[in-house]
Scaffold this motif. Structure first.
Motif, short mmCIF file in Angstrom:
data_model
loop_
_atom_site.label_atom_id
_atom_site.label_comp_id
_atom_site.label_asym_id
_atom_site.label_seq_id
_atom_site.Cartn_x
_atom_site.Cartn_y
_atom_site.Cartn_z
N GLY A 86 24.51 59.58 138.49
CA GLY A 86 24.02 59.24 137.16
C GLY A 86 22.65 59.83 136.86
N MET A 87 22.34 60.98 137.46
CA MET A 87 21.01 61.57 137.31
C MET A 87 20.98 62.70 136.27
SD MET A 87 18.66 60.21 139.27
CE MET A 87 18.96 58.62 140.08
N GLU A 88 22.04 62.78 135.44
CA GLU A 88 22.11 63.88 134.47
C GLU A 88 20.91 63.92 133.54
OE1 GLU A 88 24.23 61.45 134.82
OE2 GLU A 88 26.30 62.08 134.61
N ARG A 89 20.38 62.77 133.19
CA ARG A 89 19.27 62.77 132.23
C ARG A 89 17.91 62.87 132.93
NH1 ARG A 89 23.16 59.59 130.34
NH2 ARG A 89 22.29 57.63 131.00
N HIS A 90 17.91 62.78 134.25
CA HIS A 90 16.65 62.93 134.98
C HIS A 90 16.52 64.32 135.61
CE1 HIS A 90 16.26 58.51 134.72
NE2 HIS A 90 14.99 58.76 134.87
N CYS A 91 17.63 64.85 136.09
CA CYS A 91 17.56 66.15 136.77
C CYS A 91 17.63 67.27 135.75
CB CYS A 91 18.70 66.29 137.78
SG CYS A 91 18.62 67.87 138.65
N ARG A 92 16.56 68.01 135.64
CA ARG A 92 16.50 69.07 134.62
C ARG A 92 17.22 70.34 135.08
NH1 ARG A 92 11.42 67.42 132.09
NH2 ARG A 92 12.09 65.43 131.21
N ASP A 99 6.86 75.10 135.62
CA ASP A 99 6.53 75.85 134.41
C ASP A 99 7.70 75.88 133.42
OD1 ASP A 99 4.06 76.40 135.44
OD2 ASP A 99 4.50 78.48 135.97
N GLU A 100 8.89 76.13 133.92
CA GLU A 100 10.02 76.41 133.02
C GLU A 100 10.85 75.18 132.69
OE1 GLU A 100 12.27 79.50 134.92
OE2 GLU A 100 10.53 80.83 135.09
N ASP A 101 10.93 74.20 133.59
CA ASP A 101 11.83 73.07 133.38
C ASP A 101 11.11 71.86 132.78
OD1 ASP A 101 13.30 74.84 134.91
OD2 ASP A 101 13.45 73.56 136.66
N GLY A 102 9.77 71.90 132.75
CA GLY A 102 9.05 70.73 132.28
C GLY A 102 9.24 69.52 133.16
N SER A 103 9.48 69.75 134.42
CA SER A 103 9.70 68.64 135.35
C SER A 103 8.38 68.06 135.84
CB SER A 103 10.51 69.12 136.56
OG SER A 103 11.84 69.37 136.17
N GLY A 104 8.41 66.79 136.17
CA GLY A 104 7.24 66.11 136.71
C GLY A 104 7.28 65.92 138.21
N ALA A 105 8.38 66.24 138.84
CA ALA A 105 8.52 66.09 140.29
C ALA A 105 9.54 67.09 140.80
CB ALA A 105 8.96 64.67 140.64
#
Lengths: 246, 246, 246, 246, 246, 246
Positions: free
Chosen positions: E132-138, E170-176
């Motif tokens: 269920g990580m579709e909305r967290h994993c970029r 840089d490209e995914d806007g991820s925080g972790a």
């Protein structure tokens, strides 16, 4: 077994390409009945063209029932009128987008669709969703070829399609390509060899899947929403489309 | 402002119910133009009926463009031909299922749809999905009333609808009800009072939302897939449906 | 009809922009009551700002109930406190992101949101999900403009917004643009003409949709989770926020 | 390690139950700092209560930062203010619904939530969605116990909860139960033995997960939307909530 | 507490890296029991390797049950055999992808996975969906490092991983960042400091989460599909894998 | 064409049922090669059984490659080892759950699965999800028959299956039934007539779909994650499972 392959646009030369692909795919005992829609647009490139094309398609389905057809292929990548056609038919009915996408999901974990005009991309994307292919279809790509350019040797259509397929493999990480127009049906085998991945034309697959279903006695469910249309009056120009009580 | 409210079936008495609801909803400066489909089924109760009904609908949209209409309501709960109609129209076009479901999501965190025959339930369920209402729509419920029974005082239609609404509130935990047929348009206000929750008819809402959009100058996007249909030949009985280049 | 348009930040000049847009949208018989939050951040640019802003918003909703308001607009694109506000109000309540996204889905099959700082993008993305707009919203784009820069002529804000809108049309294949900040409310009409696609400001749409709902007697459902808050003691600084039994 | 466990309602006796569960779970070197919200509702039973409760929660988070806390638990099953709290904190922050649902997904392929009033069920359902638990959470069930009844021996609360848990196991096919209120924290171990399946209280799990994260040096990301709030003026009663530049 | 950390491939040197990370994470009273799969591939880089690796994994789980282990970590990022292992174990079982993704969702609203070969990316993507990580994993990103290159100083592996992490930010806007291979377990702390965001190794997190669950008495549910395997004959080479009735 | 139909459990009598169904479905020119797994459980009734069964399945796939097989059917409803098998095979590979669900979606808008033990239901539900069948599959129903009871005339298996099918039609509103176990392959035609809806056995469908794909030259994509396994050492009891470089 008699399978009717219906081109929902009114361009007979495109029907020839489609029927040739259907016949090349069919088993020895299968009779392919080709049909060109008797009325509507010469090519289907949008929601409006598609909506109008359904009338001719349904006429051909109903004629097919009288002709003893065992199943039907809707040979336009938008799968126009699919559920309406299923209501009208006893045997199985498949759209070529449906057939091709399902087949692609059997041989690759991800595929790309290469289609014609950008304005039809949304139609394919809606089908991806309707068929539960969101996790298999990586991208729908437009070549910006008009449907009838596929038949025009001057259009350089084949090269543009190959180029777009190559981009799909490189950029989308796809393992297979779905050809997004009935008019591309003749390209599948060649491109499979050229690109080294399954390049799937829905016409051939749909014929084989209909053979599979009808051969096993699996017909359209007549329980629930796909039961034959309720008999009722139709009026006006389309009065002849009515179902009658039996 | 001139809003055309199109009944896609050919039963003029049902158009009267619909137009009355539309006029009751309309702002003082709004002219409601009612239209009954010139051709097709007398009621829409399945995929097939729906597919055929689109032709008459699109004719009325195209006539509406010539008549200077500012927006359109498709007054059948299956929202037949919605995207095709948007291609053909400059102003905004709404389906009554679309309008009612969106409105319900504005006033409740969950709603139920109460519709006619069980065989049309799947059409509503597909719309729930197309409109992103999966997390708002708790259930689509059928009363097993035929569409034309709604007009028959002997059918006990009103009581059956109210009973189903009550079951929806009790069993689904819904905070609002969406009436699932254009022919129920006259019931919304009464049932809202009787049941103590919003009971929403899409005809009224669609008229108001068209007023809202057209009033703000928000028209159908003509960039991309909703641009006017490409000019091209149409052949056969439906040759008149073709768009011409300008 | 009296509609209260609440700016949940405390910057009165931004309220002026918002109220002007609301008044421009309102029907002749509609009274727009503007309100600036009495307490909280001068601009809302993150989850924390948003959470704190809800208190002032709810105070204004409660005051609105005493003032006889028929509906409410939450004029911040994060739609802060939307469900809490609905609990506190008898009439309909809309957020401007909600209104704009729904409107965009009525006139285009895909839209892009153009908003302010990148750190607020996730808020819009969560709303896309809450409203079921995943298949309509193609992308949320940040201009990296701070909210208050929108009011600063030296910020070159308009040009940056237009540039981002153009990129959205080119790269996302969108047919409409949703403006992602209440402070952009004055740009919608101009940009619609400049870009040739619907550019949608939620303030105007929300006002019209509230007019639509309230005009039809469709109020917030008081059955279930949106019923008025349970009367109970509140303590400390916020003791005044308690609902009392009647 | 110092972990602050914040009860976002203002009922100190409930904080005692929560802190006892937290201390029972904590490792030898962990200091549990309990806190009762300084302002807001005595119990959280709806969107409105929840929205107001966030202020007191955020005050306690900010105090915790000054007190050198290494992580935080939001001890209300609606996980109010979770992302706002993460913006304000350097260390990890967990809600008890989040912790419990994730833990349940680690030991069962399906779980049910047993909570208090029906009107709060939607809050849990929205969290199920936010946390991606749609395929793990089979159902959210309400006992119709008010939160403060959990503390009232005359309420028969324990029996009602056990009965609902048994129905969950029988009807939902779930392999684990998530207790849906901080005030049930004392029941988890007993019910696990009584029912023979994992019965999970989020308070204990959240404490252990914070120990896990903080122990590994995994703190809240300060890149992007969870970076500390931008320094800016706050006005009015809540002026003290502002972050200042450093 | 005794936690068994199982490397499902047969490369003992990789087990050393994994066990070192596990021991660094473990609480004082926790005994880490490392195990290398007794049979199967030297590295797991595809569906086939993974399927075969499950046998050795399950043997180690069953041995662990005899050895009195309280919980298990499956130290391969594909989480092979997770549900089968849970059937065979009384205590909790976690995969390192599962642990790392859940942890990342606790400290960031979006994360990226950085893994080894492109051909394993789909395995991680399927897990994103299962958890269920579709909305967290970029995005899942491949470095095109083979698993065993991680152990080869000449491979420049560390630099390639860091570069890919930077691109993710840089490209995914991820925080972790989630490290997508058990063989990267030694990099997490260093990269967290170097990149200024949480860089998460699943081995450490899984150990801590098992400590959390087992410490709270939360074991694998033995009701339903995770109950111990039914006793039945197994034949051939794998006859020893059978469960016996007790 | 040579199609290998592999029963992944070790019960030869069940293979006979499966092979009979396969042969009944096959086209004149198709040779059906039946195989019983050489090692593993006598029936597959859980995650653990399934995981172990994959070894025997993969051995049979690899043997099939040496024997010149053109395609493969995995004749267990959990579709164990599907992607691993695809890596190992040049031709197409289908699972019977996959084949049956896709076929059902071609002839009905909703179907129910009727399977054996309740503890295997989750396996089918996970497949529903993997194949994108969430909107087509209305419910997975267990008869609580053990797999081997299907072969025991004393078990009353046929009656229990028919009863469950009838409940599916009545309660789920489904238009078709998918039989959820390879051991039910002999029931499909009879039940289709008895129930008046398509009752679909995946063995027959999978054979026909393999004939379709292989006949069209559509083989498993060898680009990306389904390419042949990387050559590498395997150690221990399963050393023979290694792929070698060529």
């Amino acid at each position: 077994m008699r399978i009717k392959v219906i081109n929902p646009n009114t361009t007979a030369s495109m029907t020839q390409t489609i029927v040739a692909a259907a016949k090349a795919a069919a088993a020895p005992g299968t009779e392919i009945v080709g049909a060109t829609s008797p009325t509507g647009p010469v090519s289907i490139e949008g929601h409006y063209d598609e909506a109008v094309s359904v009338i001719g398609l349904l006429e051909e389905i109903r004629a097919g029932e009288r002709e003893g057809c065992d199943g039907y292929v809707i040979a336009c990548f938008g799968d126009p009128g699919l559920l309406a056609a299923r209501e009208a038919a006893r045997g199985p009915v498949l759209g070529i987008a449906e057939a091709a996408m399902h087949a692609a999901s059997f041989v690759a974990t991800g595929f790309s669709v290469v289609t014609t005009l950008g304005r039809t991309r949304i139609i394919a994307e809606h089908l991806v969703h309707a068929y539960g292919m969101e996790r298999h279809c990586r991208r729908v790509r437009a070549t910006e070829l008009a449907v009838l350019e596929l038949e025009d040797p001057a259009s350089d259509a084949r090269r543009k399609i190959v180029d777009e397929c190559r981009r799909a493999l490189d950029e989308d990480g796809s393992g297979a390509i779905v050809l997004g127009c009935g008019g591309m049906a003749d390209l599948a085998r060649d491109l499979t060899h050229e690109l080294g991945v399954p390049v799937i034309d829905g016409v051939g697959v749909a014929v084989k899947f209909i053979e599979a279903l009808a051969g096993l006695g699996i017909n359209t469910s007549k329980r629930g929403d796909l039961a034959f249309p309720l008999p009722k009056p139709y009026t006006g120009m389309l009065a002849g489309m009515a179902f009658r009580s039996k």
